[in-house]
Design a protein around this motif. Structure first.
Motif, PDB file in Angstrom:
ATOM      1  N   LYS A   1     -23.588 -48.697  17.201  1.00 33.08           N
ATOM      2  CA  LYS A   1     -24.903 -48.851  16.342  1.00 33.08           C
ATOM      3  C   LYS A   1     -25.911 -48.265  16.576  1.00 33.08           C
ATOM      4  CE  LYS A   1     -27.179 -50.618  12.430  1.00 33.08           C
ATOM      5  NZ  LYS A   1     -26.924 -52.491  11.137  1.00 33.08           N
ATOM      6  N   LEU A   2     -27.124 -47.118  16.216  1.00 37.57           N
ATOM      7  CA  LEU A   2     -28.215 -46.952  17.068  1.00 37.57           C
ATOM      8  C   LEU A   2     -29.149 -47.624  16.166  1.00 37.57           C
ATOM      9  CD1 LEU A   2     -26.857 -43.910  18.445  1.00 37.57           C
ATOM     10  CD2 LEU A   2     -26.931 -45.848  19.284  1.00 37.57           C
ATOM     11  N   LEU A   3     -29.189 -47.166  15.193  1.00 39.94           N
ATOM     12  CA  LEU A   3     -30.498 -48.143  14.360  1.00 39.94           C
ATOM     13  C   LEU A   3     -29.640 -49.155  14.102  1.00 39.94           C
ATOM     14  CD1 LEU A   3     -31.312 -43.921  13.298  1.00 39.94           C
ATOM     15  CD2 LEU A   3     -32.657 -45.651  14.881  1.00 39.94           C
ATOM     16  N   ASP A   4     -30.871 -49.850  13.363  1.00 34.89           N
ATOM     17  CA  ASP A   4     -31.034 -51.300  12.333  1.00 34.89           C
ATOM     18  C   ASP A   4     -31.919 -50.765  11.368  1.00 34.89           C
ATOM     19  OD1 ASP A   4     -29.338 -52.990  13.211  1.00 34.89           O
ATOM     20  OD2 ASP A   4     -31.172 -53.741  14.665  1.00 34.89           O
ATOM     21  N   ARG A   5     -31.563 -50.707   9.957  1.00 32.35           N
ATOM     22  CA  ARG A   5     -32.143 -49.887   9.292  1.00 32.35           C
ATOM     23  C   ARG A   5     -32.262 -51.008   8.032  1.00 32.35           C
ATOM     24  NH1 ARG A   5     -30.018 -44.262   5.883  1.00 32.35           N
ATOM     25  NH2 ARG A   5     -31.977 -44.215   4.395  1.00 32.35           N
ATOM     26  N   THR A   6     -33.908 -51.407   7.304  1.00 31.23           N
ATOM     27  CA  THR A   6     -33.592 -51.972   6.461  1.00 31.23           C
ATOM     28  C   THR A   6     -34.562 -51.534   5.603  1.00 31.23           C
ATOM     29  OG1 THR A   6     -35.654 -53.155   7.105  1.00 31.23           O
ATOM     30  CG2 THR A   6     -33.178 -53.865   7.664  1.00 31.23           C
TER      31      THR A   6
ATOM     32  N   VAL B   1     -36.801 -49.266  10.095  1.00 31.05           N
ATOM     33  CA  VAL B   1     -36.289 -48.145  10.716  1.00 31.05           C
ATOM     34  C   VAL B   1     -36.450 -48.456  12.268  1.00 31.05           C
ATOM     35  CG1 VAL B   1     -34.588 -46.311  11.127  1.00 31.05           C
ATOM     36  CG2 VAL B   1     -35.420 -46.952   8.611  1.00 31.05           C
ATOM     37  N   ARG B   2     -35.042 -49.148  13.027  1.00 27.10           N
ATOM     38  CA  ARG B   2     -35.513 -49.060  14.351  1.00 27.10           C
ATOM     39  C   ARG B   2     -35.014 -48.829  14.875  1.00 27.10           C
ATOM     40  NH1 ARG B   2     -38.567 -54.892  13.866  1.00 27.10           N
ATOM     41  NH2 ARG B   2     -37.406 -56.567  13.965  1.00 27.10           N
ATOM     42  N   PRO B   3     -35.040 -48.980  16.687  1.00 28.20           N
ATOM     43  CA  PRO B   3     -33.555 -48.939  17.575  1.00 28.20           C
ATOM     44  C   PRO B   3     -32.827 -50.217  17.237  1.00 28.20           C
ATOM     45  CG  PRO B   3     -34.733 -47.412  18.225  1.00 28.20           C
ATOM     46  CD  PRO B   3     -35.229 -48.477  16.687  1.00 28.20           C
ATOM     47  N   THR B   4     -31.241 -50.712  17.848  1.00 28.63           N
ATOM     48  CA  THR B   4     -30.862 -51.480  18.474  1.00 28.63           C
ATOM     49  C   THR B   4     -30.517 -52.036  19.654  1.00 28.63           C
ATOM     50  OG1 THR B   4     -28.889 -50.213  18.824  1.00 28.63           O
ATOM     51  CG2 THR B   4     -28.823 -51.209  16.433  1.00 28.63           C
ATOM     52  N   GLN B   5     -30.104 -52.700  20.403  1.00 33.53           N
ATOM     53  CA  GLN B   5     -30.346 -52.450  21.893  1.00 33.53           C
ATOM     54  C   GLN B   5     -29.766 -51.202  22.460  1.00 33.53           C
ATOM     55  OE1 GLN B   5     -28.646 -56.294  23.524  1.00 33.53           O
ATOM     56  NE2 GLN B   5     -29.535 -55.749  25.618  1.00 33.53           N
ATOM     57  N   ALA B   6     -29.057 -50.827  22.123  1.00 35.97           N
ATOM     58  CA  ALA B   6     -27.347 -49.810  22.390  1.00 35.97           C
ATOM     59  C   ALA B   6     -28.826 -48.970  22.037  1.00 35.97           C
ATOM     60  CB  ALA B   6     -26.685 -49.740  21.598  1.00 35.97           C
ATOM     61  N   GLY B   7     -29.161 -48.496  21.282  1.00 36.75           N
ATOM     62  CA  GLY B   7     -29.780 -47.407  20.174  1.00 36.75           C
ATOM     63  C   GLY B   7     -31.340 -47.432  21.922  1.00 36.75           C
ATOM     64  N   GLU B   8     -32.161 -48.401  21.924  1.00 39.98           N
ATOM     65  CA  GLU B   8     -32.694 -47.985  23.573  1.00 39.98           C
ATOM     66  C   GLU B   8     -32.565 -47.162  23.637  1.00 39.98           C
ATOM     67  OE1 GLU B   8     -36.540 -49.053  22.701  1.00 39.98           O
ATOM     68  OE2 GLU B   8     -36.725 -50.065  21.036  1.00 39.98           O
ATOM     69  N   ILE B   9     -31.187 -47.759  24.787  1.00 38.06           N
ATOM     70  CA  ILE B   9     -30.502 -46.955  25.646  1.00 38.06           C
ATOM     71  C   ILE B   9     -30.588 -45.920  25.552  1.00 38.06           C
ATOM     72  CG2 ILE B   9     -28.467 -46.644  27.879  1.00 38.06           C
ATOM     73  CD1 ILE B   9     -27.962 -49.628  27.069  1.00 38.06           C
TER      74      ILE B   9
END
Length: 308
Positions: free
Chosen positions: A45-50, A54-62
């Motif tokens: 999962k690359l994005l946390d969405r509420t 909407v912002r990158p997860t830790q994996a998304g930051e990489i």
């Protein structure tokens, strides 16, 4: 080019699927589909969405960090191929430290635009450490920084000399002094740039080499703020001659001549250690060489520093 990476970067930058879709001329469902496809591809999962963000997860930051490098490399590759068939054009990304970027670079860009109107310069200003990171991460084609600089993974070349001046308020007590020893000024408040700045480094080196240390130091992150503070009588500083030309002509600031050798530093060019550069980069290097009088600037002369 992988469109999913471009879409992901846009969503992360905007913090919104809706805004990203608008800028990419896509529907929001299409943007969501690209993001899902990318998440399936990397297996995370690359994005946390509420409802609020909407912002990158830790994996998304990489993924975000490497996606920018991948797309930047692709863009430069395509531009190099296009250069074979076309005149110099396309985007030229320049990272510059404050003194050169705010006081010298605008004149260079005006010259560049008149001679090569198809080149689109993109300028980012930061202190020396920030600019070096931009080159390392391939977020800029060329970096220009103040003072000597070495990095084990970058090609570095000094290309021009910059004279540094002791800048003081236009007050009678300073106007009467034609030459002065630095030790006499140690009771003054010195207004310095922040750590990581090339101007800060050369100022601290001046203190160290002459065996002195100010009794009082203020630290500001803006050359303009420093100049205005000196004008107001808050303290004195060391600045590049480029930065105070207008104030000296207007008589709002005064320069003290130090006894001993003048304080000078180089402007240095930072680039990736590769022989492949776009025509836009090549013509900008030629322009630097013309205006600085430096005779060894072509990309083939850039040295690779093996020792940081």
């Amino acid at each position: 080019m992988d469109m999913a990476l471009e879409v992901f970067i846009k969503v992360a930058d905007k913090g919104s699927f809706t805004q990203a879709a608008a800028e990419l001329n896509m529907t929001q469902p299409a943007v969501s589909q690209y993001i899902r496809a990318l998440e399936r591809s990397v297996g995370a999962k690359l994005l946390d969405r509420t409802n609020k963000y909407v912002r990158p997860t830790q994996a998304g930051e990489i993924v975000y960090h490497h996606a920018r490098i991948i797309l930047g490399t692709y863009t430069r590759m395509q531009t190099l191929v296009d250069d074979v068939l076309h005149r110099a054009g396309g985007e030229l990304s320049i990272g510059s430290s404050y003194t050169f970027g705010e006081y010298v670079l605008p004149r260079l860009l005006a010259n560049l635009k008149s001679r090569y109107p198809l080149i689109r310069p993109n300028i980012k200003i930061g202190n020396t450490d920030v600019i070096a990171d931009m080159i390392l991460n391939r977020e800029a084609d060329i970096g220009i920084v103040e003072d000597e600089y070495q990095h084990e993974k970058l090609a570095v070349e000094a290309f021009a000399e910059d004279e540094m001046l002791i800048v003081v308020p236009a007050e009678d007590r300073f106007n009467k002094k034609s030459e002065i020893g630095l030790e006499v000024l140690m009771e003054e408040t010195w207004i310095l740039r922040e750590s990581g700045s090339g101007t800060r480094r050369v100022t601290e080196r001046m203190f160290s080499e002459r065996g002195v240390q100010p009794a009082s130091i203020l630290e500001f992150g803006s050359t303009q703020l420093i100049k205005e503070s000196v004008e107001a009588g808050l303290g004195i500083t060391l600045l590049s001659r480029w930065t105070v030309q207008k104030e000296l002509k207007l008589g709002t600031l005064h320069v003290l001549r130090l006894s001993g050798d003048p304080v000078k530093r180089p402007f240095s060019l930072l680039m990736q250690p590769t022989p492949y550069h776009t025509k836009a980069v090549q013509v900008f290097l030629e322009l630097l060489k013309e205006l600085s009088g430096f005779q060894g600037l072509p990309s083939s002369s850039l040295r690779y520093n093996e020792h940081g």
